[in-house]
Structure formats: structure tokens, C-alpha cells
Design a protein around this motif. Structure first.
Motif, PDB file in Angstrom:
ATOM      1  N   THR A   4     -12.805  -6.366   7.597  1.00 49.30           N
ATOM      2  CA  THR A   4     -12.278  -5.324   6.374  1.00 49.30           C
ATOM      3  C   THR A   4     -10.800  -4.198   7.284  1.00 49.30           C
ATOM      4  O   THR A   4     -11.766  -3.427   8.243  1.00 49.30           O
ATOM      5  CB  THR A   4     -12.897  -4.624   5.760  1.00 49.30           C
ATOM      6  N   LEU A   5      -9.649  -4.521   7.389  1.00 51.25           N
ATOM      7  CA  LEU A   5      -8.811  -3.292   7.911  1.00 51.25           C
ATOM      8  C   LEU A   5      -9.007  -2.331   6.716  1.00 51.25           C
ATOM      9  O   LEU A   5      -8.777  -2.611   5.303  1.00 51.25           O
ATOM     10  CB  LEU A   5      -7.801  -4.065   7.930  1.00 51.25           C
ATOM     11  N   ILE A   6      -9.522  -0.963   7.326  1.00 50.95           N
ATOM     12  CA  ILE A   6      -8.981   0.045   6.600  1.00 50.95           C
ATOM     13  C   ILE A   6      -7.502   1.025   6.609  1.00 50.95           C
ATOM     14  O   ILE A   6      -7.315   0.806   7.883  1.00 50.95           O
ATOM     15  CB  ILE A   6     -10.560   0.881   6.835  1.00 50.95           C
ATOM     16  N   ALA A   7      -6.892   1.001   5.136  1.00 49.25           N
ATOM     17  CA  ALA A   7      -5.685   2.080   5.550  1.00 49.25           C
ATOM     18  C   ALA A   7      -5.721   3.651   5.029  1.00 49.25           C
ATOM     19  O   ALA A   7      -5.907   3.737   3.533  1.00 49.25           O
ATOM     20  CB  ALA A   7      -4.465   1.280   5.194  1.00 49.25           C
ATOM     21  N   ASP A   8      -5.732   4.697   5.709  1.00 49.70           N
ATOM     22  CA  ASP A   8      -5.981   5.627   4.710  1.00 49.70           C
ATOM     23  C   ASP A   8      -4.528   7.163   5.132  1.00 49.70           C
ATOM     24  O   ASP A   8      -4.166   6.518   6.418  1.00 49.70           O
ATOM     25  CB  ASP A   8      -7.046   6.871   5.294  1.00 49.70           C
ATOM     26  N   TRP A   9      -4.030   6.889   4.533  1.00 50.32           N
ATOM     27  CA  TRP A   9      -2.881   8.238   4.815  1.00 50.32           C
ATOM     28  C   TRP A   9      -3.530   9.512   5.051  1.00 50.32           C
ATOM     29  O   TRP A   9      -4.698  10.154   4.572  1.00 50.32           O
ATOM     30  CB  TRP A   9      -2.196   8.992   3.295  1.00 50.32           C
ATOM     31  N   ILE A  13      -0.220   7.016   7.814  1.00 52.44           N
ATOM     32  CA  ILE A  13      -0.714   5.910   7.721  1.00 52.44           C
ATOM     33  C   ILE A  13      -1.846   5.335   8.977  1.00 52.44           C
ATOM     34  O   ILE A  13      -1.237   4.709   9.824  1.00 52.44           O
ATOM     35  CB  ILE A  13      -0.208   4.768   7.216  1.00 52.44           C
ATOM     36  N   GLU A  14      -3.188   5.545   8.899  1.00 59.32           N
ATOM     37  CA  GLU A  14      -3.979   5.456   9.813  1.00 59.32           C
ATOM     38  C   GLU A  14      -4.646   4.522   9.468  1.00 59.32           C
ATOM     39  O   GLU A  14      -4.871   3.584   8.367  1.00 59.32           O
ATOM     40  CB  GLU A  14      -5.140   5.965  10.108  1.00 59.32           C
ATOM     41  N   LEU A  15      -4.886   2.924  11.024  1.00 56.28           N
ATOM     42  CA  LEU A  15      -5.086   1.725  10.615  1.00 56.28           C
ATOM     43  C   LEU A  15      -6.418   1.474  11.352  1.00 56.28           C
ATOM     44  O   LEU A  15      -6.584   1.766  12.615  1.00 56.28           O
ATOM     45  CB  LEU A  15      -4.441   0.245  10.567  1.00 56.28           C
ATOM     46  N   ALA A  75      -8.411  -0.136  -2.862  1.00 57.72           N
ATOM     47  CA  ALA A  75     -10.055   1.184  -2.898  1.00 57.72           C
ATOM     48  C   ALA A  75     -10.240   0.552  -2.002  1.00 57.72           C
ATOM     49  O   ALA A  75     -10.902   1.947  -0.501  1.00 57.72           O
ATOM     50  CB  ALA A  75     -10.681   0.920  -3.699  1.00 57.72           C
ATOM     51  N   GLU A  76     -10.827  -0.830  -1.461  1.00 56.86           N
ATOM     52  CA  GLU A  76     -11.984  -1.493  -0.835  1.00 56.86           C
ATOM     53  C   GLU A  76     -11.417  -2.109   1.072  1.00 56.86           C
ATOM     54  O   GLU A  76     -11.660  -2.494   1.606  1.00 56.86           O
ATOM     55  CB  GLU A  76     -13.083  -2.574  -0.988  1.00 56.86           C
ATOM     56  N   GLY A  77     -10.356  -1.639   1.284  1.00 52.73           N
ATOM     57  CA  GLY A  77      -9.725  -2.176   2.184  1.00 52.73           C
ATOM     58  C   GLY A  77      -8.006  -4.167   2.485  1.00 52.73           C
ATOM     59  O   GLY A  77      -8.846  -4.498   1.077  1.00 52.73           O
ATOM     60  N   PHE A  78      -8.952  -3.944   3.734  1.00 55.62           N
ATOM     61  CA  PHE A  78      -7.770  -5.228   3.021  1.00 55.62           C
ATOM     62  C   PHE A  78      -8.685  -6.660   3.691  1.00 55.62           C
ATOM     63  O   PHE A  78      -9.197  -5.993   5.445  1.00 55.62           O
ATOM     64  CB  PHE A  78      -6.108  -4.933   3.857  1.00 55.62           C
ATOM     65  N   GLN A  79      -8.450  -7.372   3.267  1.00 60.30           N
ATOM     66  CA  GLN A  79      -9.726  -9.293   4.180  1.00 60.30           C
ATOM     67  C   GLN A  79      -8.666  -9.083   5.555  1.00 60.30           C
ATOM     68  O   GLN A  79      -7.194  -8.379   6.328  1.00 60.30           O
ATOM     69  CB  GLN A  79      -9.190 -10.051   3.826  1.00 60.30           C
ATOM     70  N   TYR A  80      -9.185  -9.062   6.755  1.00 60.34           N
ATOM     71  CA  TYR A  80      -8.542  -8.986   7.940  1.00 60.34           C
ATOM     72  C   TYR A  80      -9.195  -9.973   9.016  1.00 60.34           C
ATOM     73  O   TYR A  80     -10.789 -10.150   8.867  1.00 60.34           O
ATOM     74  CB  TYR A  80      -9.121  -7.486   8.832  1.00 60.34           C
ATOM     75  N   TRP A  81      -8.621 -10.914   8.880  1.00 65.13           N
ATOM     76  CA  TRP A  81      -9.165 -12.146  10.152  1.00 65.13           C
ATOM     77  C   TRP A  81      -9.580 -12.102  11.218  1.00 65.13           C
ATOM     78  O   TRP A  81      -9.108 -13.541  12.166  1.00 65.13           O
ATOM     79  CB  TRP A  81      -8.114 -13.111   9.470  1.00 65.13           C
ATOM     80  N   PHE A  82      -8.494 -11.307  12.005  1.00 59.79           N
ATOM     81  CA  PHE A  82      -8.770 -11.417  13.739  1.00 59.79           C
ATOM     82  C   PHE A  82      -9.785 -11.128  14.122  1.00 59.79           C
ATOM     83  O   PHE A  82      -9.398 -10.689  15.823  1.00 59.79           O
ATOM     84  CB  PHE A  82      -7.873 -10.649  13.450  1.00 59.79           C
ATOM     85  N   PHE A 119       0.898  -1.347   0.322  1.00 60.08           N
ATOM     86  CA  PHE A 119       0.398   0.092  -0.065  1.00 60.08           C
ATOM     87  C   PHE A 119       0.835   1.049   0.286  1.00 60.08           C
ATOM     88  O   PHE A 119       0.584   2.641  -0.356  1.00 60.08           O
ATOM     89  CB  PHE A 119      -0.994  -0.117   1.461  1.00 60.08           C
ATOM     90  N   VAL A 120       1.739   0.989   1.163  1.00 63.76           N
ATOM     91  CA  VAL A 120       2.920   2.573   0.637  1.00 63.76           C
ATOM     92  C   VAL A 120       3.651   2.804  -0.443  1.00 63.76           C
ATOM     93  O   VAL A 120       4.383   3.654  -0.070  1.00 63.76           O
ATOM     94  CB  VAL A 120       3.682   2.651   2.005  1.00 63.76           C
ATOM     95  N   CYS A 121       3.866   1.660  -1.287  1.00 66.18           N
ATOM     96  CA  CYS A 121       5.281   1.633  -2.147  1.00 66.18           C
ATOM     97  C   CYS A 121       4.182   1.720  -3.642  1.00 66.18           C
ATOM     98  O   CYS A 121       4.562   1.684  -4.323  1.00 66.18           O
ATOM     99  CB  CYS A 121       5.573  -0.292  -1.850  1.00 66.18           C
ATOM    100  N   MET A 122       3.281   1.458  -3.538  1.00 63.44           N
ATOM    101  CA  MET A 122       2.270   0.731  -5.108  1.00 63.44           C
ATOM    102  C   MET A 122       2.063   2.611  -5.550  1.00 63.44           C
ATOM    103  O   MET A 122       1.333   2.240  -6.871  1.00 63.44           O
ATOM    104  CB  MET A 122       1.516   0.687  -5.359  1.00 63.44           C
ATOM    105  N   GLU A 123       1.847   3.641  -4.529  1.00 63.83           N
ATOM    106  CA  GLU A 123       1.329   5.016  -5.024  1.00 63.83           C
ATOM    107  C   GLU A 123       2.163   5.833  -4.348  1.00 63.83           C
ATOM    108  O   GLU A 123       2.690   5.200  -3.356  1.00 63.83           O
ATOM    109  CB  GLU A 123      -0.539   5.137  -4.704  1.00 63.83           C
ATOM    110  N   GLN A 124       1.967   7.007  -5.002  1.00 64.28           N
ATOM    111  CA  GLN A 124       2.624   7.968  -3.806  1.00 64.28           C
ATOM    112  C   GLN A 124       1.854   8.386  -2.524  1.00 64.28           C
ATOM    113  O   GLN A 124       1.128   8.083  -2.704  1.00 64.28           O
ATOM    114  CB  GLN A 124       2.654   9.855  -4.706  1.00 64.28           C
ATOM    115  N   PRO A 125       3.045   8.514  -1.928  1.00 61.40           N
ATOM    116  CA  PRO A 125       2.385   9.041  -0.311  1.00 61.40           C
ATOM    117  C   PRO A 125       1.100   9.786  -0.267  1.00 61.40           C
ATOM    118  O   PRO A 125       1.726  10.856  -0.857  1.00 61.40           O
ATOM    119  CB  PRO A 125       3.925   9.283   0.443  1.00 61.40           C
ATOM    120  N   GLY A 126       0.151   9.270   0.075  1.00 66.78           N
ATOM    121  CA  GLY A 126      -0.734  10.909   0.856  1.00 66.78           C
ATOM    122  C   GLY A 126      -2.084  10.573  -0.312  1.00 66.78           C
ATOM    123  O   GLY A 126      -2.529  11.323  -0.856  1.00 66.78           O
ATOM    124  N   THR A 127      -1.454   9.626  -1.536  1.00 66.38           N
ATOM    125  CA  THR A 127      -2.477   9.346  -2.854  1.00 66.38           C
ATOM    126  C   THR A 127      -4.086   9.209  -1.835  1.00 66.38           C
ATOM    127  O   THR A 127      -3.696   7.460  -0.857  1.00 66.38           O
ATOM    128  CB  THR A 127      -2.042   8.194  -3.493  1.00 66.38           C
TER     129      THR A 127
END
Length: 252
Positions: free
Chosen positions: A191-196, A202-204, A177-184, A160-168
Motif C-alpha cells: 500500500t502507498l500512503i498519501a497525506d497532505w 503531498i507526502e508519499l 482513506a486506506e491508501g493506494f494499491q502499490y505493486w512495485f 486524490f488532489v482533485c476530489m477534496e479541498q487541499p489539506g483534507t
């Protein structure tokens, strides 16, 4: 290599450097992932080393004429890629069988997504490796699945932090765009959501770590003018390695 494009340059991030961010994240995971299993160091080692197959491949970037860009991990020729995957897992297994098992699970999950004539023999060999290690170590398969899912999540957060410019904005990401699968979560998969929050933070939500995670990401910014003048390999060699500081924290 992880690659994204700006107006005047390509940003190139070596896969093994991206894996360091994954390792920093796994190192900070809450203790319940490791209770009574004695495998904490093995999982952390697996996270830091899971992309060592790319060390030699990323030493010299190669130009992809079809898309007018350097080859990235997304389009790198499979017959070369999977040979190096197997070679790296052999090396990893000589140091830690459990780390090699986790790396094999991660790679086969990726290979299954892009299934073609190159992936089939690789997946068959790796399934045999996995079965052999599981039997030899008498691995708790449920614990292995939990560790593999944590490794995959931390790998994806690092991407997530590598594939686009920081802050995207997250909505602009093709994969996340829809977040990450979260099994815990206690209520089951979610779903886990990450945003710059800014260009380094990065806030999770939810937050699976025991503390804020500080990390850094080496990269090279290679100008398109230099690529046209020198070629991608020489332009990359001439460029100075830069570093982007990162903080992962709980969403406020």
C-alpha cells in the motif's frame, strides 16, 4: 468534470487538466519502469492524454437535478461517456498505438467497476482493440501490466488532489482513506500512503519517483449564488480560471 462542494461554491476541475498532473507524475517515475523497453515517451504520452475524451464534455458543465450539483465523472450518463471514450481512444491510436492500449486498459478497468448495460458493449469493443494492438505490436504483456499499474496509480494520485479541498485529512476521503494499491515493492504488492503536509504539498510513502514532482491544477470556483442567478453553464463561463500549485515529495 471533477467536482467537490464547499459551503458557498462548487469547485470544478476539467478531466484533461487533472490528467496533466498524472503526466507530470509518470514523467518523474524511477528509471526501472523503462529499462530496455523503449516505451518511456509512449507511457508519458498516455498519461497526459488518457482523459482527452472529456475535453468536449467538460467544455460546458451540466446540472444534475437528482443530486443538486453539476454532473461529475462519477455520475455522468454512461451512454454519452462511453461514446466519447471510444472516440478519444480512436484519436489516440492514430498517434500512438501503445498509448491507446494503455488508455483502453485504464478505461476498461473503470468500466468493469461500474458494470451495467452501457459498459458491456464498450468493454467488449475495447478488449478487441487491446487484443489487436498486443498482437500487432508483439507487446510484452508483463511489461504492459506494469506500465498500466503505474498509470493507474498516477491517475489515482491526481484524483486524490482533485476530489477534496487541499489539506483534507486522508481519513475523510471516500476512495483513498486506506491508501493506494502499490505493486512495485520488492516484497510484492503493498500500500502507498498519501497525506497532505500542507495545502500544496503531498507526502508519499513509499515514494516511486526519482525526484520531487512539481505540478499545477487549473480549476474554477463557481459560486452557488451565481449558479442560481445565471445557471451552471453561464456561471462557469463567467468564472476566472484559477491555479493551485502542487508538490509531491517523500514522507519525512
Amino acid at each position: 468534470m471533477i467536482v467537490y462542494e464547499t459551503e458557498n461554491a462548487f469547485i470544478l476541475i476539467a478531466q484533461h487538466d487533472h490528467a496533466r498532473v498524472s503526466g507530470d507524475l509518470v514523467s518523474a517515475w524511477r528509471d526501472e519502469l523503462f529499462i530496455n523497453c523503449g516505451l518511456r515517451e509512449e507511457l508519458i504520452y498516455a498519461a497526459y492524454e488518457h482523459d482527452r475524451s472529456w475535453i468536449d464534455l467538460d467544455r460546458i458543465p451540466i446540472w444534475n437535478d437528482a443530486v443538486n450539483s453539476p454532473f461529475s465523472f462519477r455520475d455522468y450518463p454512461g451512454n454519452i461517456r462511453f461514446f466519447f471514450y471510444s472516440k478519444a481512444l480512436d484519436q489516440l491510436q492514430s498517434s500512438s498505438e501503445y498509448a491507446a492500449l494503455l488508455g483502453s486498459v485504464l478505461y476498461t478497468a473503470l468500466a468493469e467497476k461500474i458494470r451495467n448495460e452501457d459498459t458491456v458493449p464498450f468493454v467488449e469493443r475495447e478488449f478487441a482493440r487491446q487484443s489487436s494492438i498486443i498482437e500487432r505490436l508483439q507487446v510484452d504483456v508483463k511489461l504492459l501490466q506494469m506500465h498500466a499499474k503505474a498509470l493507474i496509480l498516477c491517475d489515482e494520485l491526481s484524483l486524490f488532489v482533485c476530489m477534496e479541498q487541499p489539506g483534507t485529512p486522508r481519513e475523510r476521503y471516500e476512495w483513498f482513506a486506506e491508501g493506494f494499491q502499490y505493486w512495485f515493492g520488492r516484497s510484492g504488492p503493498s500500500t502507498l500512503i498519501a497525506d497532505w503536509a500542507d495545502e500544496r504539498t503531498i507526502e508519499l510513502e513509499p515514494f516511486p519517483f526519482s525526484r520531487e514532482v512539481e505540478s499545477s491544477l487549473p480549476y474554477k470556483k463557481v459560486s452557488k449564488d451565481d449558479i442560481a442567478k445565471y445557471g451552471i453553464s453561464k456561471a462557469y463561463e463567467r468564472e476566472t480560471l484559477r491555479e493551485h500549485k502542487l508538490t509531491f515529495r517523500r514522507k519525512n
